[in-house]
Design a protein around this motif. Structure first.
Motif, PDB file in Angstrom:
ATOM      1  N   LYS A  84       0.820  -1.204   0.000  1.00  0.00           N
ATOM      2  CA  LYS A  84       0.000   0.000   0.000  1.00  0.00           C
ATOM      3  C   LYS A  84       0.864   1.269   0.000  1.00  0.00           C
ATOM      4  O   LYS A  84       0.377   2.367   0.167  1.00  0.00           O
ATOM      5  N   LYS A  95      -3.244  -0.188  -9.171  1.00  0.00           N
ATOM      6  CA  LYS A  95      -4.112  -0.956  -8.282  1.00  0.00           C
ATOM      7  C   LYS A  95      -5.507  -0.340  -8.269  1.00  0.00           C
ATOM      8  O   LYS A  95      -5.663   0.876  -8.288  1.00  0.00           O
ATOM      9  N   SER A  96      -6.505  -1.195  -8.233  1.00  0.00           N
ATOM     10  CA  SER A  96      -7.887  -0.702  -8.273  1.00  0.00           C
ATOM     11  C   SER A  96      -8.252  -0.034  -6.948  1.00  0.00           C
ATOM     12  O   SER A  96      -7.621  -0.278  -5.911  1.00  0.00           O
ATOM     13  N   LYS A 118      -9.226  -2.184   0.526  1.00  0.00           N
ATOM     14  CA  LYS A 118      -9.082  -3.393   1.348  1.00  0.00           C
ATOM     15  C   LYS A 118      -7.718  -3.439   2.036  1.00  0.00           C
ATOM     16  O   LYS A 118      -7.593  -3.950   3.156  1.00  0.00           O
ATOM     17  N   LYS A 130     -10.862  -0.565  -5.177  1.00  0.00           N
ATOM     18  CA  LYS A 130     -11.344  -1.594  -4.261  1.00  0.00           C
ATOM     19  C   LYS A 130     -10.177  -2.293  -3.551  1.00  0.00           C
ATOM     20  O   LYS A 130     -10.218  -2.531  -2.344  1.00  0.00           O
ATOM     21  N   ARG A 131      -9.147  -2.590  -4.315  1.00  0.00           N
ATOM     22  CA  ARG A 131      -7.975  -3.271  -3.748  1.00  0.00           C
ATOM     23  C   ARG A 131      -7.252  -2.388  -2.739  1.00  0.00           C
ATOM     24  O   ARG A 131      -6.868  -2.848  -1.661  1.00  0.00           O
ATOM     25  N   LYS A 132      -7.094  -1.094  -3.069  1.00  0.00           N
ATOM     26  CA  LYS A 132      -6.422  -0.168  -2.158  1.00  0.00           C
ATOM     27  C   LYS A 132      -7.222   0.023  -0.876  1.00  0.00           C
ATOM     28  O   LYS A 132      -6.655   0.130   0.212  1.00  0.00           O
TER      29      LYS A 132
END
Length: 65
Positions: free
Chosen positions: A29, A36-37, A43, A39-41
């Motif tokens: 991160k 990175k999407s 999470k 949503k992924r970031k």
């Protein structure tokens, strides 16, 4: 006999919860976030718990067991 020292890297990365579980941050991160999407970031932002298989190793690094 000298004092037992905790691993500096471990004390910066882990925190104990009130119930004795170990909190940790997610990796991946810190940089290269454009690919990175969202949503992924999102999470990766939330903290997680250390798996029970790794718990004793972390406690040893923190000199709690």
């Amino acid at each position: 006999m000298p004092k037992m020292k905790t691993k500096s890297s471990a004390k910066k990365r882990f925190k104990l919860t009130g119930s004795g579980k170990i909190k940790r941050k997610h990796a991946f991160k810190s940089h290269i976030l454009t690919k990175k999407s969202k949503k992924r970031k999102l999470k990766l932002t939330h903290s997680g718990l250390v798996h029970k298989a790794d718990k004793m190793n972390v406690l040893k690094m923190l000199k709690l067991k």
